[in-house]
Design an enzyme around this catalytic site. Structure first.
Site, PDB file in Angstrom:
ATOM      1  N   LYS A  36       0.841  -1.205   0.000  1.00  0.00           N
ATOM      2  CA  LYS A  36       0.000   0.000   0.000  1.00  0.00           C
ATOM      3  C   LYS A  36       0.876   1.254   0.000  1.00  0.00           C
ATOM      4  CE  LYS A  36      -1.822   2.665   3.242  1.00  0.00           C
ATOM      5  NZ  LYS A  36      -1.905   4.025   2.650  1.00  0.00           N
ATOM      6  N   GLU A  54       9.449  14.867  16.716  1.00  0.00           N
ATOM      7  CA  GLU A  54       9.803  14.857  15.296  1.00  0.00           C
ATOM      8  C   GLU A  54       8.893  15.836  14.557  1.00  0.00           C
ATOM      9  OE1 GLU A  54      10.869  11.597  11.907  1.00  0.00           O
ATOM     10  OE2 GLU A  54       9.008  11.273  12.990  1.00  0.00           O
ATOM     11  N   GLU A  87      10.144   0.621  10.651  1.00  0.00           N
ATOM     12  CA  GLU A  87      11.110   1.716  10.527  1.00  0.00           C
ATOM     13  C   GLU A  87      10.317   2.991  10.756  1.00  0.00           C
ATOM     14  OE1 GLU A  87      12.712   4.787   9.386  1.00  0.00           O
ATOM     15  OE2 GLU A  87      12.830   4.038   7.327  1.00  0.00           O
ATOM     16  N   CYS A 118      12.952  10.628   7.890  1.00  0.00           N
ATOM     17  CA  CYS A 118      12.923  10.086   9.258  1.00  0.00           C
ATOM     18  C   CYS A 118      14.297  10.140   9.916  1.00  0.00           C
ATOM     19  CB  CYS A 118      12.374   8.660   9.260  1.00  0.00           C
ATOM     20  SG  CYS A 118      13.060   7.630   7.972  1.00  0.00           S
TER      21      CYS A 118
END
Length: 482
Positions: free
Chosen positions: A188, A393, A262, A296
């Site tokens: 996806k 983040e 991850e 990331c």
């Protein structure tokens, strides 16, 4: 951002032609080698972040479509896993070569759908995508020698959910090792960037890949959740936010599904007083402003030794005024568009929180385009470890600057994070690099560089940055019954 007049080297636009890519008005789901409508007929639109124009309408997969795709992948698994590794490798090599042949088309497509500058998709993303397929093609007939025992077996059907920041590259990280090891795939793509995955489906057909080996299901979070929860999926691989990663871990807990995650990061970029300042500044810029900071493993926390802080920040601010923000299809553009209105709102809210908590904001002077989603390169000084901008983040072009006096303090501050994905060290002393790197709790540590990727090198994190490794020999293990 600041073109000068009477300059023989003054800026002139250098747009890449959109005509190299032909985007259809609508796309279906890719199941069992064919494009097909969603069972319930649902569709959604994908827009260009730079202009907000609708690029195409895409079928939205539901639970019935997920079931159909998993059944196709299960059926294809019997023959695919039984092929000799050298035969599987031929398909992977073919895919890699077609990606190279169509790289200009794919780069323009990725830039249109994602908003990142064409020079990044053209010079970083696409070469790495092809390299991953070449690399894992080479492993397909050597699995007995990968260190996982004689005759390691594939797991079965891999359910894979990828993010919007590197749509085609994340697809390559997931699909290449899965196919090399004999698994079949239901993937996806992110709802804001489905187009390059659908073009990849066409590449699979072009390469003659057997039907059902790769299935692509665009959709929202509920589509991903249905893939993860499906009883006949043997392996789940996810790249994305830590919150969703925790939800996935809860879903697969107690099942026999193999899982790799991850997730987020808050990478520390550590600059010592003996570092070459100009080189460090370039590394800081690529560390946090590459792909608009939507990475990331971005170096979003700058830890600079106190004695060189002023010199470094002066040089860094001067460099940021030369970055060019604007049309991502212009080959001169350094800073493209933020991927979505939702992501822009999140970045804006976190920056406002930083200001409210007393950190000092500086944004590069630049004119933001009137349409699309844009955010000027920004840095915060007077930041403490308690500030939200030093802990959360942001996933945008925002850098938080902290200082340290000793290597011990640098390591303690770098490790003071719930994340552990990446770090950078800038110093001329090799002994210091080794001593500090050894103590950093980060999956990847760069020395006197940042954001260097290679398919032969494993990538992954500690703590809330996830577990498991992708890339390199280590990346095979996640797709093998060892």
């Amino acid at each position: 951002m600041t073109p000068t007049t009477n300059n023989p080297f003054a800026y002139a636009p250098a747009p890449e032609s959109r005509s190299v890519v032909d985007i259809a008005p609508s796309y279906g789901l890719f199941i069992d080698g064919e494009f097909t409508e969603a069972a319930d007929g649902k569709v959604f639109k994908t827009v260009s972040p730079a202009t907000e124009e609708v690029l195409s309408e895409v079928a939205q997969a539901g639970a019935a479509d997920v079931d159909r795709a998993v059944k196709a992948a299960r059926k294809a698994f019997e023959k695919w896993s039984a092929l000799p590794g050298a035969e599987r490798a031929k398909y992977l090599f073919r895919i890699a070569r077609i990606i190279q042949e169509r790289s200009r088309e794919l780069a323009v497509l990725e830039t249109l759908d994602n908003g990142k500058p064409i020079k990044e998709t053209r010079d970083a993303d696409l070469p790495l995508v092809a390299a991953h397929f070449f690399y894992y093609a080479g492993w397909a007939d050597k699995l007995d020698h990968a260190g996982y025992g004689a005759d390691p077996r594939p797991l079965g059907v891999a359910g894979q959910v990828i993010p919007w920041n590197f749509p085609l590259l994340m697809l390559a990280w997931k699909i290449a090792p899965a196919l090399a090891t004999g698994n079949t795939v239901v993937l996806k793509p992110a709802e804001t960037t489905p187009l390059s995955a659908l073009f990849f489906a066409d590449i699979c057909r072009q390469a003659g890949l057997p039907k059902g080996v790769v299935n692509i299901l665009p959709g929202y979070g509920d589509t991903g959740a249905a893939i993860v929860a499906h009883d006949d999926v043997n392996k789940v691989a996810f790249t994305g936010s830590t919150a969703v990663g925790k939800e996935i871990a809860r879903t697969v807990a107690g099942t026999e599904k193999k899982l790799t995650l991850e997730l987020g990061g808050k990478g520390a970029n550590i600059v010592f007083d003996d570092a070459p300042i100009d080189q460090a500044v370039e590394g800081i810029v690529s560390g946090i402003f590459f792909n608009q900071g939507q990475v990331c493993c971005a170096g979003s926390r700058l830890l600079v030794q106190e004695s060189v802080q002023d010199e470094l920040l002066d040089s860094l601010k001067r460099r940021l005024t030369t970055l060019r923000l604007g049309d991502p299809l212009d080959k001169n553009t350094d800073i493209g568009a933020i991927n979505s209105a939702e992501q822009l709102a999140r970045i804006t809210a976190l920056v406002e929180t930083g200001e409210a908590e007393g950190a000092e904001r500086w944004s590069a002077p630049c004119e933001l385009p009137s349409s699309g989603y844009w955010f000027a390169p920004t840095l915060f000084t007077n930041v403490t470890q308690a500030h939200t901008v030093a802990r959360d983040e942001i996933f945008g072009p925002v850098l938080s600057v902290l200082t340290f006096r000793t290597p011990e303090e640098a390591v303690a501050k770098a490790n003071n994070s719930q994340y552990g994905l990446s770090a950078g060290i800038w110093t001329e002393k090799g002994s210091r690099i080794l001593a500090v790197a050894e103590r950093l709790r980060a999956g990847v540590v760069w020395a006197n560089t940042f954001n260097k990727f290679d398919p032969t090198s494993p990538f992954g994190g500690y703590k809330e940055s996830g577990f498991g490794r992708e890339g390199g020999r280590h990346g095979l293990e996640a797709y093998l019954d060892v």
